[in-house]
Design a protein around this motif. Structure first.
Motif, PDB file in Angstrom:
ATOM      1  N   ILE A  23       0.812  -1.225   0.000  1.00  0.00           N
ATOM      2  CA  ILE A  23       0.000   0.000   0.000  1.00  0.00           C
ATOM      3  C   ILE A  23       0.845   1.276   0.000  1.00  0.00           C
ATOM      4  N   PRO A  24       1.936   1.362   0.778  1.00  0.00           N
ATOM      5  CA  PRO A  24       2.724   2.614   0.759  1.00  0.00           C
ATOM      6  C   PRO A  24       3.260   2.993  -0.620  1.00  0.00           C
ATOM      7  N   HIS A  25       3.398   2.013  -1.522  1.00  0.00           N
ATOM      8  CA  HIS A  25       3.949   2.293  -2.853  1.00  0.00           C
ATOM      9  C   HIS A  25       2.897   2.130  -3.955  1.00  0.00           C
ATOM     10  N   GLU A  26       1.624   2.077  -3.572  1.00  0.00           N
ATOM     11  CA  GLU A  26       0.516   1.954  -4.534  1.00  0.00           C
ATOM     12  C   GLU A  26       0.661   0.700  -5.393  1.00  0.00           C
ATOM     13  N   VAL A  27       1.144  -0.369  -4.764  1.00  0.00           N
ATOM     14  CA  VAL A  27       1.275  -1.662  -5.435  1.00  0.00           C
ATOM     15  C   VAL A  27       0.077  -2.522  -5.035  1.00  0.00           C
ATOM     16  N   LEU A  28      -0.596  -3.118  -6.015  1.00  0.00           N
ATOM     17  CA  LEU A  28      -1.768  -3.934  -5.740  1.00  0.00           C
ATOM     18  C   LEU A  28      -1.377  -5.405  -5.601  1.00  0.00           C
ATOM     19  N   SER A  29      -2.186  -6.136  -4.886  1.00  0.00           N
ATOM     20  CA  SER A  29      -1.975  -7.573  -4.760  1.00  0.00           C
ATOM     21  C   SER A  29      -2.829  -8.286  -5.793  1.00  0.00           C
ATOM     22  N   SER A  30      -2.727  -9.593  -5.829  1.00  0.00           N
ATOM     23  CA  SER A  30      -3.584 -10.367  -6.721  1.00  0.00           C
ATOM     24  C   SER A  30      -4.988 -10.473  -6.124  1.00  0.00           C
ATOM     25  N   GLY A 104       6.710  -7.779  -0.397  1.00  0.00           N
ATOM     26  CA  GLY A 104       5.285  -7.808  -0.117  1.00  0.00           C
ATOM     27  C   GLY A 104       4.616  -9.009  -0.754  1.00  0.00           C
ATOM     28  N   GLY A 105       5.017  -9.321  -1.994  1.00  0.00           N
ATOM     29  CA  GLY A 105       4.471 -10.493  -2.669  1.00  0.00           C
ATOM     30  C   GLY A 105       4.869 -11.788  -1.989  1.00  0.00           C
ATOM     31  N   ILE A 106       6.112 -11.863  -1.530  1.00  0.00           N
ATOM     32  CA  ILE A 106       6.584 -13.076  -0.846  1.00  0.00           C
ATOM     33  C   ILE A 106       5.818 -13.304   0.453  1.00  0.00           C
ATOM     34  N   ILE A 107       5.664 -12.248   1.250  1.00  0.00           N
ATOM     35  CA  ILE A 107       4.956 -12.389   2.530  1.00  0.00           C
ATOM     36  C   ILE A 107       3.477 -12.695   2.295  1.00  0.00           C
ATOM     37  N   THR A 108       2.891 -12.052   1.277  1.00  0.00           N
ATOM     38  CA  THR A 108       1.502 -12.351   0.936  1.00  0.00           C
ATOM     39  C   THR A 108       1.347 -13.816   0.545  1.00  0.00           C
ATOM     40  N   ILE A 169       5.155  -7.863 -10.388  1.00  0.00           N
ATOM     41  CA  ILE A 169       6.205  -8.497  -9.578  1.00  0.00           C
ATOM     42  C   ILE A 169       5.602  -9.093  -8.308  1.00  0.00           C
ATOM     43  N   ALA A 170       4.740  -8.333  -7.657  1.00  0.00           N
ATOM     44  CA  ALA A 170       4.122  -8.795  -6.413  1.00  0.00           C
ATOM     45  C   ALA A 170       3.259 -10.024  -6.654  1.00  0.00           C
ATOM     46  N   ILE A 171       2.453  -9.996  -7.721  1.00  0.00           N
ATOM     47  CA  ILE A 171       1.580 -11.129  -8.029  1.00  0.00           C
ATOM     48  C   ILE A 171       2.403 -12.374  -8.372  1.00  0.00           C
ATOM     49  N   TYR A 172       3.468 -12.192  -9.146  1.00  0.00           N
ATOM     50  CA  TYR A 172       4.329 -13.328  -9.513  1.00  0.00           C
ATOM     51  C   TYR A 172       4.982 -13.940  -8.272  1.00  0.00           C
ATOM     52  N   ALA A 173       5.515 -13.089  -7.401  1.00  0.00           N
ATOM     53  CA  ALA A 173       6.158 -13.578  -6.179  1.00  0.00           C
ATOM     54  C   ALA A 173       5.158 -14.303  -5.295  1.00  0.00           C
ATOM     55  N   THR A 174       3.954 -13.761  -5.200  1.00  0.00           N
ATOM     56  CA  THR A 174       2.913 -14.403  -4.395  1.00  0.00           C
ATOM     57  C   THR A 174       2.628 -15.802  -4.918  1.00  0.00           C
ATOM     58  N   GLY A 175       2.458 -15.936  -6.237  1.00  0.00           N
ATOM     59  CA  GLY A 175       2.152 -17.235  -6.822  1.00  0.00           C
ATOM     60  C   GLY A 175       3.241 -18.262  -6.591  1.00  0.00           C
ATOM     61  N   LYS A 176       4.499 -17.835  -6.720  1.00  0.00           N
ATOM     62  CA  LYS A 176       5.614 -18.762  -6.528  1.00  0.00           C
ATOM     63  C   LYS A 176       5.693 -19.260  -5.092  1.00  0.00           C
TER      64      LYS A 176
END
Length: 270
Positions: A23-30, A104-108, A169-176
């Motif tokens: 959220i601080p960087h206006e990055v959305l999650s999946s 953020g993606g990894i922790i998500t 990037i966040a969505i890809y990291a989350t999926g992995k």
């Protein structure tokens, strides 16, 4: 109780990932949570409140159409994520957007993976996809991917294309990470070798809306007869099915493999 604790912990991790990194960087999650973050950024509403409001109709529909246990666990996760987003302060841990998107993606992914392992989900697009696949044999992975593409495009048009790329990037990291902790495969094939074939078969047929094929086998070393059961399930059913098998035969040998494609009926067969 252990499942509930796991779901609460995983949901808390998701809240930390969103408020500290994304959220601080206006990055959305999946998923629908990404839509909630977007509305939380462009309106005065808190992201946690928006997340709960967006999921409510889906949870009600899911309670009617999907398994009650799965939806109850999903409700716990959605509420826990929403509360976490509301009470955890938004803190910019890193000033670097790319690093924030990655971590953020990894922790998500870690949080969502834990929720999946406890037989639940974080709600949103997962419920939509499951409802669609019950109506027709849509490819679940393709549905989720298409929905996430909409989130990325919305991020680009509303915020900036840098934000959209960081969202990818966040969505890809989350999926992995979800892959590592649980599994993201649309369908899984289970081969069960057991000395209690009737008990295991009865357990699966009574609780699983899937076909089960039974064959007779023989242990090469002992020469003893064994039942060989084969069935195909979705990723959401894996934890519950393993528990059913263990209850019927704690000594059963179970081989779980990825299924690329299923031709024919994916429901009652064999």
């Amino acid at each position: 109780m252990w499942n509930i604790v796991s779901i609460l912990f995983g949901s808390f991790l998701v809240g930390i990932a969103y408020n500290f990194f994304l959220i601080p960087h206006e990055v959305l999650s999946s998923g629908l949570s990404g839509v909630a973050i977007m509305f939380g950024l462009i309106t005065p509403l808190n992201t946690g409140v928006v997340n709960l409001l967006l999921n409510l109709p889906l949870l009600v529909l899911g309670m009617i159409k999907l398994g009650k246990r799965f939806i109850c666990y999903t409700i716990v996760s959605v509420v826990a994520i929403s509360v976490s987003l509301y009470v955890i302060p938004i803190v910019e841990v890193s000033t670097e957007p790319i690093l924030s998107a990655l971590f953020g993606g990894i922790i998500t992914g870690a949080g969502i993976g834990i929720v999946f392992r406890a037989s639940g989900s974080s709600g949103g697009f997962d419920i939509i996809a499951m409802l669609l696949t019950k109506k027709k044999e849509f490819p679940l992975g393709s549905i989720l991917t298409a929905m996430n593409v909409v989130v990325v495009l919305a991020s680009g048009f509303i915020f900036s294309w840098d934000a959209a790329l960081n969202t990818m990037i966040a969505i890809y990291a989350t999926g992995k990470v979800v892959d590592m902790i649980h599994t993201s495969h649309v369908k899984l094939t289970l081969m069960i070798i057991t000395a209690k074939g009737e008990e295991v078969k009865g357990k699966l047929l009574a609780n699983l809306y899937r076909g089960v094929t039974q064959m007779n086998g023989e242990g090469a070393y002992t020469g003893e007869g064994r039942a060989v059961l084969v069935t195909v399930i979705t990723r959401y059913q894996l934890t519950d099915v393993k528990k059913m098998i263990h209850e019927a035969d704690p000594c059963a040998f179970v081989n779980v493999t990825q299924t690329i494609e299923v031709v024919g009926s994916f429901h009652r067969a064999s």
